[in-house]
Every structure is written in structure tokens, then in C-alpha cells.
Design an enzyme around this catalytic site. Sequence first.
Site, PDB file in Angstrom:
ATOM      1  CE1 TYR A   1      -8.254  10.619  19.341  1.00 40.63           C
ATOM      2  CE2 TYR A   1      -5.891  10.632  19.785  1.00 40.63           C
ATOM      3  CZ  TYR A   1      -7.106  11.297  19.714  1.00 40.63           C
ATOM      4  OH  TYR A   1      -7.176  12.619  20.047  1.00 40.63           O
TER       5      TYR A   1
ATOM      6  CE1 TYR B   1     -10.539  -4.412   5.916  1.00 32.85           C
ATOM      7  CE2 TYR B   1      -8.307  -5.062   6.528  1.00 32.85           C
ATOM      8  CZ  TYR B   1      -9.235  -4.077   6.270  1.00 32.85           C
ATOM      9  OH  TYR B   1      -8.879  -2.756   6.364  1.00 32.85           O
TER      10      TYR B   1
ATOM     11  CD  GLU C   1     -11.591   4.528  15.308  1.00 35.72           C
ATOM     12  OE1 GLU C   1     -11.811   3.522  16.005  1.00 35.72           O
ATOM     13  OE2 GLU C   1     -10.671   5.347  15.556  1.00 35.72           O
TER      14      GLU C   1
ATOM     15  CG  HIS D   1      -2.373  -1.029   8.162  1.00 37.73           C
ATOM     16  ND1 HIS D   1      -2.668  -1.890   9.187  1.00 37.73           N
ATOM     17  CD2 HIS D   1      -3.272  -1.314   7.175  1.00 37.73           C
ATOM     18  CE1 HIS D   1      -3.689  -2.659   8.851  1.00 37.73           C
ATOM     19  NE2 HIS D   1      -4.066  -2.313   7.629  1.00 37.73           N
TER      20      HIS D   1
ATOM     21  CD  GLN E   1      -2.705  -1.231   2.551  1.00 37.08           C
ATOM     22  OE1 GLN E   1      -2.469  -0.473   3.489  1.00 37.08           O
ATOM     23  NE2 GLN E   1      -3.612  -2.184   2.626  1.00 37.08           N
TER      24      GLN E   1
END
Length: 448
Positions: free
Chosen positions: A331, A342, A321, A229, A161
Amino acid sequence: MKTDQVFEQLCSGCHGKDLSGGQGGSLIDGEWKHGSSDDELLKSIKEGNAQLGMTPFKTILDDRQIRSLVIFIREKEKQAKEKGMTFPKPEPGKVTKTEHESYKIEMVVEEGLKNPWAIAFLPDGRKLVTEKAGRLRIIEADGKLNPEPVKGTPQIIDHGQGGLMEVAVHPDYEKNGWIYLGFADGTREGRDVKTITAYVRGKLKDGEWVEQQQIWKADSKFYTGAGVHFGTRIVFDKGYIYFPVGERGGNMEAQDVENAKGKIYRLFEDGRVPEDNPKFEGKTPVPGLWTYGHRNPQGLDIDPRDGSIYDTEHGPRGGDELNWIQPGHNYGWPVITYGMNYDGTPITGKTAEEGMDQPLTYWQPSIATCGLSFYRGDKFPKWKNDLFAGALAQQEIRRLRIVDHKVTEQEIVLKNIGRVRDVTDAPDGFIYVILNGPDRIVRLVPAE
């Protein structure tokens, strides 16, 4: 066991394989006899209802499995609801009406880009666009895409990614010329790849990247072969910059303030660490750490009204979020989440924990958040100071109205013209959108 299998075994006999009802009521028609909130639904599954013959599943399923069932039901409920709905799908030249404004879509760049990621605006009318594979492109002031990428940009690793992701122009660019980049930094030796997100700044001179300075780079021990990520965006505020680094699939590493991953950072614009950044008793936080417990933030912006910072981040399935970012706060990832894995397996039964912030809103099903921008311009006066959030998987832009740090309105203003990689307001007052699949850039302009 996956959640759809749990539902099939334990729930489908009463509620139907498609959740539309049978001996028990429908779970997708929006009508709930015992409360419609997630907590009330969770309680119904856990405790059952003897009068209605509903089995209590608390002795069969743990909290993680019950929480995942709630997510599964919400996904199916939304899919059923959307079957009969229409969404604004703009076409060039046609007017698209939304709750507060009407707009037309204009093509900015239709071809010539490959996996564009972010866009930034220079004072002379040129625009900068990143491409994931490592190219920094220039759209000239006349609107034409320069066929030659900028030369001499930093070496990046196009992996999973990650790649060349963020580009941001310093607010005082006309005085100092600084441009900032966020990208996957690391090494590649055959199949052995080690990366993490890094940030630099440099200048443009005659089509070349020059005078590069390192802004933030993690210790080599935090580099990883994971392909997920990365997290990236940059905002400027009163001499500081803020930016995220994703948890890179490291899960609990996001909870460790001495680990670089899963954090948002605050530095001076030149990369120095401010003395008044948060302190953590008995810990030596990673230099620059501002907040922690993040998964994969890919949207970050600052409210022009009061300076509050907000992020959107990819959660797991059913747990994207919107967060209000406050110094030193945790958080929650992965201790608390509104999502599941997933593949449908549970992560945790907890959605709240003392000392961990709740999102202002979360999305079930996930929308795959990407790109975030407050609207500061004057071309759309009824959208002034509203927050626009892009979505990859759902191919949409959400408009959110924030009042006293609460979401008071949420509306889909664009859908199904491509995966929205970036959305941002521009100095010309229009809203620019980077799309993947097909790769292009469009902008929203007032209908009148």
C-alpha cells in the site's frame, strides 16, 4: 523549507497571501482554467504558462516541493469552501436530516469514562469499552456504566498514542466466550519505554479477565520507544482474524516484509499462522503477514456483501486513506503518499508507483480517520451496507457508498460534537459512536 514559506516567497505575489487572487487568479474559489485535478494543478506549477505570465517552477522546486504545494493549496481551498457551509451537528432530542436517512442522537454514557477507545457488544445486552490507560469497562444490560473496571486484564503501556485500544467479541461468543484485545505491549523502566501493538484473547468471569491466550506478539527487536502509529482493530471472517500493526514512525520499515511494523495480519482465531498466507520470493515474511506498506491503520471492517476488507489509515498531513485490502499487496507508505509532513515539509513527489496500490479515496486536508464500520442493520434501510468512517481532527462521521470497490457517494452525516474515536453498527440496529473531548458514548437512532 516549509511549504507555506515556499508559497509566500514564490506564489503570494500573484495569487495573494490568502490565496484569494491578485495579479493571478484565486486558488480557493474552485474555478480552474487549466484543469482542477491534482495532476493538472501540479503540471501548471511545474510547467507554468508563458501566455499568462506564469513562471515555470520546475527548475526551482523539486517534485517533492511541488507536490507539497498542491496539498497546501487543497487545504486552503477546502477551508475557504467550508466557511459558508453548514454540517449536521446533532443535539439530543432533535432530528438531524441527511441525504438518505434522518436520525436522532441518544446519550448512552455521558460521564465516568476517560479516553474511551473502542466498544463491543455481548449477546446478553452488555457492552465492553476500552479506556486508553488500560481499563476494560462494562456497560451493564440496563445501560449503567459499572464503576469497577474488569480485573486482571493484561499489563499495557500507556505511551504516546498507544494504550489499551481495541476490544472485539468473537462471533460465536455464546459458544466459546472469547473476547479479543489489542493494546500497546512492552516495558517501561523510568523514561526508557519500548512498545509495539500486541493482541490477546481471554474470557470474562465474575468481573475478571481469565484464561488469557497470546494471539500475536512481535519479536522483541521490533519494539521501539516511539510514541506514534500503533494501529489497531480486529475483524473476524470464516475462522480467521485480521488486524493491523502501525509502522511506529519507522517509515521505510513498512516496506520490509521481514519487519513487523506497518502491516496487516491474518491468523487463525487461536493465533496459528495459515499455510496459504502470501509468500514473498527470497524473503521470510513476519509470521501472519497479509499486506504491507501501511502507516497507521485505525479502521478495519469487512463488507457483508462480498467479504472484501477495507481499512482507513492516518496518512501524514493531507494523506489519510481508504484502502481495499488484498493479500500480498503493497500500500505504498512511505514511497508514495498524497500527504506531506505535519510541519509542511515534503515527503515525496510520488503518488503512484508500479506494484503499489492506490487508495480508493484519500482526504485532503486530513480528517484523522479512526473507527470504521459497514452498516448491517435494518433500522436505517437506506444506509444498508454503507461504510461509516470516524474522524478525530475533523470531528465527523463520513458515510461512504462502495460499489464495485469504488466510492460512489461520500457525505458528512455528523460533525462537531467531539473527536470520533470509534463508530460501529450494533446488534440492536443502531450506530454507536465513541467521542473524546468530552469523553462519552452516543448512538444514532431513526427519527421515526
